[in-house]
Design an enzyme around this catalytic site. Sequence first.
Site, PDB file in Angstrom:
ATOM      1  CD  GLN A  34     -37.892 -44.641 -13.467  1.00  0.00           C
ATOM      2  OE1 GLN A  34     -36.683 -45.326 -13.630  1.00  0.00           O
ATOM      3  NE2 GLN A  34     -37.855 -43.657 -13.535  1.00  0.00           N
ATOM      4  CG  PHE A  79     -29.903 -43.786 -12.840  1.00  0.00           C
ATOM      5  CD1 PHE A  79     -30.540 -42.811 -11.307  1.00  0.00           C
ATOM      6  CD2 PHE A  79     -30.040 -45.162 -11.751  1.00  0.00           C
ATOM      7  CE1 PHE A  79     -30.135 -42.420 -10.733  1.00  0.00           C
ATOM      8  CE2 PHE A  79     -29.515 -44.566 -10.401  1.00  0.00           C
ATOM      9  CZ  PHE A  79     -29.534 -43.452  -9.803  1.00  0.00           C
ATOM     10  CD  GLU A 112     -40.212 -43.235 -18.798  1.00  0.00           C
ATOM     11  OE1 GLU A 112     -41.475 -42.951 -18.819  1.00  0.00           O
ATOM     12  OE2 GLU A 112     -39.205 -43.587 -18.192  1.00  0.00           O
ATOM     13  NE  ARG A 130     -37.726 -34.482 -22.211  1.00  0.00           N
ATOM     14  CZ  ARG A 130     -38.080 -33.270 -22.017  1.00  0.00           C
ATOM     15  NH1 ARG A 130     -37.946 -32.622 -20.835  1.00  0.00           N
ATOM     16  NH2 ARG A 130     -39.725 -33.253 -21.328  1.00  0.00           N
ATOM     17  NE  ARG A 170     -30.637 -37.634 -11.950  1.00  0.00           N
ATOM     18  CZ  ARG A 170     -30.074 -37.782 -11.088  1.00  0.00           C
ATOM     19  NH1 ARG A 170     -29.581 -38.806 -10.647  1.00  0.00           N
ATOM     20  NH2 ARG A 170     -30.077 -36.798 -10.292  1.00  0.00           N
ATOM     21  CG  PHE A 205     -36.608 -38.461 -21.836  1.00  0.00           C
ATOM     22  CD1 PHE A 205     -37.282 -40.346 -21.114  1.00  0.00           C
ATOM     23  CD2 PHE A 205     -37.598 -38.122 -22.420  1.00  0.00           C
ATOM     24  CE1 PHE A 205     -37.889 -40.808 -21.606  1.00  0.00           C
ATOM     25  CE2 PHE A 205     -38.421 -39.201 -23.102  1.00  0.00           C
ATOM     26  CZ  PHE A 205     -38.847 -39.994 -22.615  1.00  0.00           C
ATOM     27  CB  THR A 226     -42.243 -34.199 -24.446  1.00  0.00           C
ATOM     28  OG1 THR A 226     -41.657 -35.648 -25.115  1.00  0.00           O
ATOM     29  CG2 THR A 226     -40.940 -33.176 -24.243  1.00  0.00           C
ATOM     30  CB  ALA A 253     -40.818 -35.943 -17.376  1.00  0.00           C
ATOM     31  CD  GLU A 268     -35.525 -35.641 -16.543  1.00  0.00           C
ATOM     32  OE1 GLU A 268     -35.235 -36.892 -17.112  1.00  0.00           O
ATOM     33  OE2 GLU A 268     -36.495 -35.155 -16.312  1.00  0.00           O
TER      34      GLU A 268
END
Length: 782
Positions: free
Chosen positions: A215, A246, A250, A328, A360, A362, A460, A529, A730
């Site tokens: 990702q 998902f 990442e 988060r 998903r 986060f 964020t 995100a 998400e």
Amino acid sequence: MRKLLEQTGSTPTIKHESQEVGKSTQHESAQRQVCGSARYVDDMPEPANTKYAAIGISRATCGTISAINLEKVKASLGVIDVITAKDVPGHVDIAPVFDGDPVLADGEIKFSGQAVFAVLADSMINARRAALLGDIQLIETTPILDVDTALSHSSFVRPTHDMIAGNAGQALAAAENRISGQLSVGGQEHVYLEGQVSLAIPEEEDRMHIYTSSQHPSEVQKLVAEVLDVKLNRVVVDMRRMGGGFGGKETQAAQWACIAALLARRNNCAVKIRLPRQLDMIATGKRHPFENDYEVGFDDKGRIQCAKITVNGNCGHSADLSDAIVDRAMFHADNAYFLGESHIQGHRLKTNIVSHTAYRGFGGPQGMIMAEAIMDAIARKTGQDPLTTRLNNLYDNAERNTTPYGMKVENNILPDILEKLSQSSEYWQRREAITTFNQENPILKKGLALTPVKFGISFTAKHLNQAGALVHVYTDGSIQANHGGTEMGQGLHTKIAQITANEFGVSIDDVEVTSTRTDKVPNTSPTAASSGTDLNGKAVQNACIKIKQALAEFYASQCKAEPTEVVFTNNKVCLGEHSIPFVELVQQAYMNRVSLSANGFYKTPKIHYDRNTGKGRPFFYFAYGASVSEVTIDTLSGEYAVNRVDILHDVGASINPAIDKGQIEGGFIQGMGWLTSEDLRWNEKGHLTSNNLATYKIPAIGDTPEIFNVDLYDRPNAEDSIYHSKAVGEPPFMLAISVWCAIKDAISSLSDYQIDPQLDTPATPERVLQAVTTITQGTSND
């Protein structure tokens, strides 16, 4: 029909008059995927002399490596090379943000399943067989395996963070009513269809070409360059599509690309590595498990006056992305509700298990479920229907509209969404019928719950909220678009093609979105995100506008008119009474040396956040939604079924309604799995025992609700997002919290809705039966 506007600080507001935007266009790879011709990394034609890699892992949980004997590995059939951390020419640590993630174990074992060495062989089977023969000797230490132990040892991967609004302690002491509780929130395995896989191809001198299921191609580029000790411009990463991500790809796809690149460089041959499913589950991170608690004060009407919430994220052995993930969770511990004076604290606990990572939502789901647990607890305490409690505590557009981190909740459409959904789902009529059913049925009990979602959209980490694009118009009128986002099945490339076609007023058949490559668009952010279309769609639009501006100025000069009057529509370019086929204008522009290529860029406006004060605006906007779930439980066995689900979800002005609905349906089912059946288990030694799909249950087709109604809330985003759409990746995941609340509602009926049952997640039949037993024993003792 619309006019071309000059590019300003804000891209033009565009009505959905094109035949391509707002239309349920088929996913760009759908036919290829169904036919099996869609190419993934493992389907790539392999270069001559390709070799295969596998990893040898630690079976122990933690300690210091005293010796590594790899003689049997080297002597195994077909083995060409074996490497350990000492063979890495550049950086050993490939952590994404904070140190702590070695590409291969560097003197210390941090978790059971950690990669210690890598093998290169003439076949995948030979490499994997050889990898089992390593002898890793360890001076073992006592592992920390749970949150409570980590807290008692002050074992953290990052410092604790607080968000404070007012004086929650003082307000709690003065509150009319108080309740407290705790909740254990389970993690989740990603179970992407395509596992972790990379192919590294050495090029001239020190250059490297990487195909990877990632990702975040730019991060793979950076880390491969660092382990090889070369400049970033020597590494090209190419990513056409993933078979799911998902969040699991990442950061944690980079390790396997780095290992393939190291072996490819040493042996001057192409190297492929693909983790088998069980090893993939053992060696890669999950959704963070959390242990949370709360104390809230509220008035006699059930309206919250103050709250103290603590979220404890089990991060595993390293930070990975845990700092932002726990942030988060804290941002979303309020969900849709005004908490008054509040104190939200987040711990990032270090344990000796695999380093947990993005998934998903986060961290948002692990925080948001606390708000819904609080609503249920207040409802049982006050005797209200849980929906009444939720409605009484919603953010409003007057005084109760500021989050604990100081962001105003503007353009709040949740009250309208809940009103519409409660009517369309016949919530109150069904509540009455379910109450009657439960009174008449001693064994089967039904539950009903309506829960909202308020999910902040933006990274964020402010610097990640940027995107680039590259658009080419060819002389036959066809268009190629490239951007920094990655396609993992979510339809990002389809939406980008629709945006490109809409901008030029041409058919989507004339647009090709090419694979994501670091040599076309540099320094890209991860596709995460829920920002893929928001960021990359705006960047592509920016590039298109530049090309259109050049074409409009060229055409207007021929017609002796103003370029602002030029309109691109229906494969033509129009200017007053004049018009010309798009392809003809493109050919004329080329002959007159007008540029037909442009790069685009976008950065999200308005966002800012100060972690020192815990205040700011970390999100560009909120995406909203709500779901109603009805369940039936068997009080003798704990088994249950989800009978009906009704969803009303906010996607702004939808670019592609079919894809958006698919994301909502898929996200809901995945969220339902997280909360009901997906039970991660580690044994007392820290070994993952739920390490295959026989011991880890994801939802199957039979778990889909018999009645599953999904509607889009049709209102354009008030913020200047791409065509005023909203992110959809998400937010729908958390709609599934209504299933958990409905199961609790069914259990609570055994106490005539006086008791809020303790039901940790996932709510497996065993946990449901335990909750039923606790309530029935408690009421019988009373």
